[in-house]
Design an enzyme around this catalytic site. Sequence first.
Site, mmCIF file in Angstrom:
data_model
loop_
_atom_site.group_PDB
_atom_site.id
_atom_site.type_symbol
_atom_site.label_atom_id
_atom_site.label_comp_id
_atom_site.label_asym_id
_atom_site.label_seq_id
_atom_site.Cartn_x
_atom_site.Cartn_y
_atom_site.Cartn_z
ATOM 1 C CB CYS A 134 -3.953 3.640 0.771
ATOM 2 S SG CYS A 134 -4.118 2.217 1.878
ATOM 3 C CB THR A 135 -7.862 -0.124 -1.270
ATOM 4 O OG1 THR A 135 -6.897 -1.016 -0.695
ATOM 5 C CG2 THR A 135 -7.615 0.002 -2.765
ATOM 6 C CG HIS A 136 -6.398 -0.245 4.502
ATOM 7 N ND1 HIS A 136 -5.771 -1.003 3.552
ATOM 8 C CD2 HIS A 136 -6.479 -1.021 5.622
ATOM 9 C CE1 HIS A 136 -5.472 -2.197 4.068
ATOM 10 N NE2 HIS A 136 -5.898 -2.229 5.331
ATOM 11 C CB CYS A 162 -3.575 -3.463 -2.612
ATOM 12 S SG CYS A 162 -2.148 -2.938 -1.678
ATOM 13 C CG ASN A 163 -3.916 2.690 -4.355
ATOM 14 O OD1 ASN A 163 -4.118 3.415 -5.315
ATOM 15 N ND2 ASN A 163 -4.889 2.358 -3.527
ATOM 16 C CB THR A 164 1.001 -0.805 -1.450
ATOM 17 O OG1 THR A 164 0.369 0.258 -0.734
ATOM 18 C CG2 THR A 164 2.450 -0.853 -1.087
ATOM 19 C CG ASP A 179 -5.814 -4.599 0.664
ATOM 20 O OD1 ASP A 179 -4.849 -3.996 0.167
ATOM 21 O OD2 ASP A 179 -6.347 -4.227 1.733
ATOM 22 C CE1 TYR A 183 1.065 -7.677 1.572
ATOM 23 C CE2 TYR A 183 0.107 -6.894 -0.491
ATOM 24 C CZ TYR A 183 0.397 -7.933 0.371
ATOM 25 O OH TYR A 183 0.034 -9.215 0.040
HETATM 26 N N1 DGL Z 1 -4.657 -1.135 1.029
HETATM 27 C C1 DGL Z 1 -3.370 -1.107 0.502
HETATM 28 C C2 DGL Z 1 -3.105 0.053 -0.445
HETATM 29 O O1 DGL Z 1 -3.942 0.398 -1.191
HETATM 30 C C3 DGL Z 1 -2.238 -1.444 1.387
HETATM 31 C C4 DGL Z 1 -2.071 -0.749 2.675
HETATM 32 C C5 DGL Z 1 -0.913 -1.391 3.408
HETATM 33 O O2 DGL Z 1 -0.980 -2.595 3.636
HETATM 34 O O3 DGL Z 1 0.066 -0.686 3.689
HETATM 35 O O4 DGL Z 1 -2.078 0.613 -0.528
#
Ligand code: DGL
Length: 262
Positions: free
Chosen positions: A187-189, A73-75, A10, A41
């Site tokens: 988003c995984t955050h 990470c979705n992105t 991630d 990201y």
């Molecule tokens: N945690 C990531 C996601 O799922 C990335 C967040 C990021 O870095 O913008 O999208």
Amino acid sequence: MKKEYILVIDSGVGGLSILAKLYKLVPANFIYFADRKNCPYGEHKKHEIFNFLDNIIKEYTSKYNIKIVVLACNTATTTSIKNLRKKYKDLTFVGTEPAIKLASDAGFDKILVLSTPATAKQNSFKKLKQTAEHSGKVIKCLKLEFFAIDIEKYFTQKSVSSWFALLKDLFFIKRKAKNFDCVVLGCTHYPLISNLIQKYVNKPLLSGSLGVSRRVFDMQKNLNTKPFVARSSVTFFSSADFSLNQKYKKIFKQILANKQNI
Ligand code: DGL
């Protein structure tokens, strides 16, 4: 036989929400890589994100016997998984996508998806959205420019300013979520603070993390790799300064101890 690993990637702390599920469901040796130097990201272009991931995978597959790569990470998934699969034919990839289908199958009609701007732009995301819309669902995507990085700072800096930034995001989301039946954390955050989000939006929250762990579990069986290890282990790495690795390790322990249901 060389020790086998699952590489979990991630941009920062977010993938720990996936790793926490994986750790419990799939006993294996994990490497967690936080690309903190390039975080968030969500503000990068598609080809840039691909290059970040490509470099990480190149480096870690040359050093370790990696069997599965989990894009936690979705992105990263929506921008790059297709091309990574094409490039690394011998590796098995598991990605994370916004749980729109899960929300739609669960019977919610008005679904609000929270995601990074980069995720919302991708065709794979638009397809997920359109499929649900074709079955009569109302889907709205709220592109959050700062939410992921604010969560990142909240966990790694614990400063007063990071807490205030987070509060600002939460009030904004609360306002936008009013007319929806549920909220998808794309988003995984975001699941890392699901209890807090829940307090503000007061709606069912959904994420793809359990689905990802189940897929990895099935994959590992099918891959016919070395039998599962008796106990999971995690080694932490990041692209930023070395002290962060220890910090991520500590945060992961806290996450494991917390009850995070989504
Ligand atoms: N945690 C990531 C996601 O799922 C990335 C967040 C990021 O870095 O913008 O999208």
